[in-house]
Scaffold this active site. Structure first.
Site, short mmCIF file in Angstrom:
data_model
loop_
_atom_site.label_atom_id
_atom_site.label_comp_id
_atom_site.label_asym_id
_atom_site.label_seq_id
_atom_site.Cartn_x
_atom_site.Cartn_y
_atom_site.Cartn_z
N TYR A 41 -10.72 6.76 2.54
CA TYR A 41 -11.74 6.15 3.20
C TYR A 41 -12.99 6.90 3.68
CZ TYR A 41 -10.16 1.36 3.73
OH TYR A 41 -9.97 0.05 3.46
N SER A 97 0.85 -1.01 -0.07
CA SER A 97 -0.04 -0.01 0.10
C SER A 97 0.78 1.20 -0.13
CB SER A 97 -0.75 -0.05 1.36
OG SER A 97 -1.77 -1.10 1.14
N ALA A 157 -4.44 -0.57 -2.53
CA ALA A 157 -3.78 0.05 -1.54
C ALA A 157 -4.78 0.56 -0.46
CB ALA A 157 -3.00 1.25 -1.78
N LYS A 158 -4.56 0.09 0.55
CA LYS A 158 -5.44 0.46 1.90
C LYS A 158 -4.88 1.82 2.26
CE LYS A 158 -7.47 -2.00 5.85
NZ LYS A 158 -8.81 -1.90 5.36
N THR A 159 -5.30 2.83 1.60
CA THR A 159 -5.05 4.29 1.97
C THR A 159 -5.96 4.97 2.96
OG1 THR A 159 -4.20 4.33 -0.22
CG2 THR A 159 -4.18 6.49 1.02
#
Ligand SMILES: Cc1[nH+]cc(COP(=O)(O)O)c(CN[C@@H](CCC(=O)O)C(=O)O)c1O
Length: 302
Positions: free
Chosen positions: A161, A61, A155-157
């Site tokens: 969110y 990420s 990617a866990k950005t």
């Protein structure tokens, strides 16, 4: 919540002291990457579920943002195991985060340092205790999931969110437990914090990853468990909004959500309006795995 310590940049600090400068780059521009992980108090002791896969995703990420995480896998693993022991939380939710810290602001992080923190806390059923058994009522969000051509969805950005926050807020304001987001083409994407599965005529479908969805680790676990039980799984499905209403069963998967049945969409009952038999079998298989702690390839023992 009875709080304790947080690991921050190599040190264990008291919960209330784990603070950042108001001009932190990540606070202004959402330039952070994070993971949601669970440790379970298994029959073989406390064990983190698929920690290596979560670590893989954390470092992946960071790449699109040129972010060099200043701690290696072993250091983050050691810190997390020690934190779980210090907090005496064999069953807990683990939140590692890396983000651009405080330097002069500007979109380019420039010389901003990369800060890293890990926190753990007890987190029960993500969508409510009765949800796991009875299912949840969800609504299609008026917000669309952003596309991978706009922001890397693998990617866990942190910043993106806000898309999930908008969808969740809207669902709750309208009396639903959770939302389902469509992608910009109007096809089913996922939940704000979950992947989605559809069961029809005994086969299992889940939207593909390329367009808009996070490559969920629980999603992959569900696929593995379903295939081991002889189910045909279509892991690159294109699901229309209408197919949600006519599904035999629907369920969410996620580290926080685990395997949560969906009993209605936009007030339309799904199947019999409760947890379906395939969902029940997959959910039971999942909990058997995380309660036993036996599949060593999936566990990092505390
Ligand atoms: C958008 C999204 N899609 C799918 C998933 C499932 O991925 P995985 O956990 O690897 O199976 C998650 C995890 N959502 C995390 C954050 C929840 C939150 O509220 O924060 C989680 O489940 O921990 C997502 O945020």
């Amino acid at each position: 919540m009875d709080v304790g310590t947080i690991w921050m940049d190599g040190e264990f600090v008291d919960w209330e002291d784990a603070q950042v400068h108001v001009l932190t780059h990540g606070l202004h521009y959402g330039t952070g990457v994070f993971e949601g992980v669970r440790s379970y108090d298994t029959d073989n002791g406390a064990a983190i579920f698929r920690w290596e896969d979560h670590l893989d995703r954390l470092y992946q990420s960071a790449k699109p943002y040129g972010m060099e995480i200043p701690f290696n896998r072993e250091e983050l693993t050691e810190a997390t195991l020690e934190l779980i022991e210090r907090e005496d939380l064999p069953s807990c939710y683990i939140r590692p985060i890396a983000f651009y810290g405080y330097d002069m602001l500007g979109l380019n992080p420039g010389d901003a340092p990369v800060k890293v923190a890990i926190a753990v806390w007890p987190w029960g059923a993500y969508l409510g205790e009765e949800a796991l058994e009875e299912g949840v009522d969800v609504a299609i969000s008026s917000w669309r999931k952003f596309a991978s051509s706009q922001i890397p969805t693998n990617a866990k950005t942190t910043g993106p969110y806000v898309n999930s926050v908008l969808a969740s807020l809207e669902a709750e304001e309208n009396g639903y437990t959770e939302a389902i987001l469509l992608n910009k083409e109007g096809q089913v994407a996922e939940g704000p914090g979950e992947n989605l599965f559809l069961v029809r005529d005994g086969e299992i479908h889940t939207p593909g990853l390329a367009e808009s969805n996070l490559d969920g680790i629980t999603r992959q676990t569900v696929i593995d468990l379903a295939e081991e039980r002889g189910y045909t799984v279509h892991a690159d499905a294109t699901i229309s909004r209408g197919e949600l209403y006519t599904a035999d069963e629907l369920f969410f998967s996620g580290t926080a959500a685990e395997v949560t049945p969906i009993r209605s969409v936009d007030d339309t009952e799904i199947g019999l309006g409760t947890k379906g038999p395939v969902t029940d079998e997959i959910q039971q298989a999942f909990f058997d795995v995380v309660e036993s702690g036996e599949r060593e390839e999936w566990f990092t023992y505390v």
